[in-house]
Design an enzyme around this catalytic site. Structure first.
Site, mmCIF file in Angstrom:
data_model
loop_
_atom_site.group_PDB
_atom_site.id
_atom_site.type_symbol
_atom_site.label_atom_id
_atom_site.label_comp_id
_atom_site.label_asym_id
_atom_site.label_seq_id
_atom_site.Cartn_x
_atom_site.Cartn_y
_atom_site.Cartn_z
ATOM 1 N N CYS A 82 48.933 34.117 -14.526
ATOM 2 C CA CYS A 82 49.684 34.212 -14.486
ATOM 3 C C CYS A 82 50.261 34.838 -13.499
ATOM 4 O O CYS A 82 49.946 35.599 -13.047
ATOM 5 C CB CYS A 82 50.831 33.295 -14.865
ATOM 6 S SG CYS A 82 52.204 32.506 -14.311
ATOM 7 N N HIS A 139 48.155 29.132 -17.835
ATOM 8 C CA HIS A 139 48.459 30.186 -18.953
ATOM 9 C C HIS A 139 46.630 29.282 -19.623
ATOM 10 O O HIS A 139 47.753 27.787 -20.413
ATOM 11 C CB HIS A 139 49.474 29.169 -19.490
ATOM 12 C CG HIS A 139 51.066 30.289 -18.866
ATOM 13 N ND1 HIS A 139 51.225 30.923 -18.240
ATOM 14 C CD2 HIS A 139 51.650 29.319 -17.390
ATOM 15 C CE1 HIS A 139 51.875 31.082 -18.146
ATOM 16 N NE2 HIS A 139 52.295 30.925 -16.993
ATOM 17 N N GLU A 157 47.179 30.866 -22.209
ATOM 18 C CA GLU A 157 47.404 29.882 -23.867
ATOM 19 C C GLU A 157 48.764 29.543 -23.799
ATOM 20 O O GLU A 157 49.022 28.621 -25.582
ATOM 21 C CB GLU A 157 48.900 31.594 -24.247
ATOM 22 C CG GLU A 157 50.012 31.459 -23.676
ATOM 23 C CD GLU A 157 50.150 31.399 -22.319
ATOM 24 O OE1 GLU A 157 51.658 32.272 -21.434
ATOM 25 O OE2 GLU A 157 48.751 32.264 -21.558
#
Length: 209
Positions: free
Chosen positions: A79, A180, A182
């Site tokens: 990001c 993202h 994750e």
């Protein structure tokens, strides 16, 4: 060991949980020596580009990250962390970045809601190690208002949001995800597993020297 850079502007907790989930050895740190001793580095980030660069400079991490980037050690920006890898940003003011990747961070100017938030399709452009097991057209999770205006040769994933948003970029040992991983479910976990594999390969290559 993967070093997650903690400079007060990152989505540290979610990245940490993701690495724990895939069984990666990691440390959360801003200590220069620990970063240099690591086998790979993740630079997360949420917030404004100029503030992030100021904080990195205050902690003497600009030099550290530039050395890591030029050392062939695997480095993944996420990001804002990805945006910081570029030469400069137009966010709030012209501000120099880490200059590890060519390009400029520009504001999204599209007829859609800003920030670009939510799931979007990621079209693969070329093949890299982090694409192993990742299907073309997978959906990933974004939260951003700025995007990288950069050469096509470093773009390996694109999402459409009124403009072609470079979702994933790479050059040699340096990787950047505008989305993202994750927070992108199984697809994101697979990408992080692949990064873990790249880190392990780099570590093995150093042991054989």
């Amino acid at each position: 060991m993967i070093a997650i850079i903690d400079y007060g502007m990152g989505n540290i907790r979610s990245v940490e949980q993701a690495l724990k989930h895939i069984g990666a050895a990691y440390i959360v740190t801003s200590d220069k020596e620990e970063i240099f001793r690591s086998d790979g580095v993740i630079l997360p980030g949420v917030g404004a580009f100029p503030k992030a660069m100021d904080v990195l400079e205050e902690k003497d991490l600009v030099r550290v990250l530039q050395e890591i980037g030029r050392s062939r050690k695997p480095l993944l920006g996420i990001c804002l962390g990805m945006q910081l890898l570029f030469e400069k940003s137009e966010e709030l003011q012209d501000c120099n970045g880490l200059s590890l990747l060519p390009g400029v961070i520009r504001k999204l100017k599209v007829p859609y809601k800003i920030p670009h938030m939510g799931w979007n399709e990621l079209k693969k452009e070329g093949e890299i190690a982090l694409w192993n097991g990742v299907e073309d057209g997978s959906f990933v999770y974004y939260v951003h208002s700025y995007y990288a205006d950069c050469p096509n040769e470093i773009v390996y994933g694109i999402s459409d949001y009124g403009v072609k948003v470079p979702g994933f970029v790479a050059k040699e040992n340096i990787y950047g995800a505008q989305f993202h991983p994750e927070k992108s479910g199984d697809i994101g976990m697979q990408m992080l597993k692949n990064f873990k594999g790249v880190v392990e390969s780099w570590k093995s290559s150093q042991l054989s020297i």
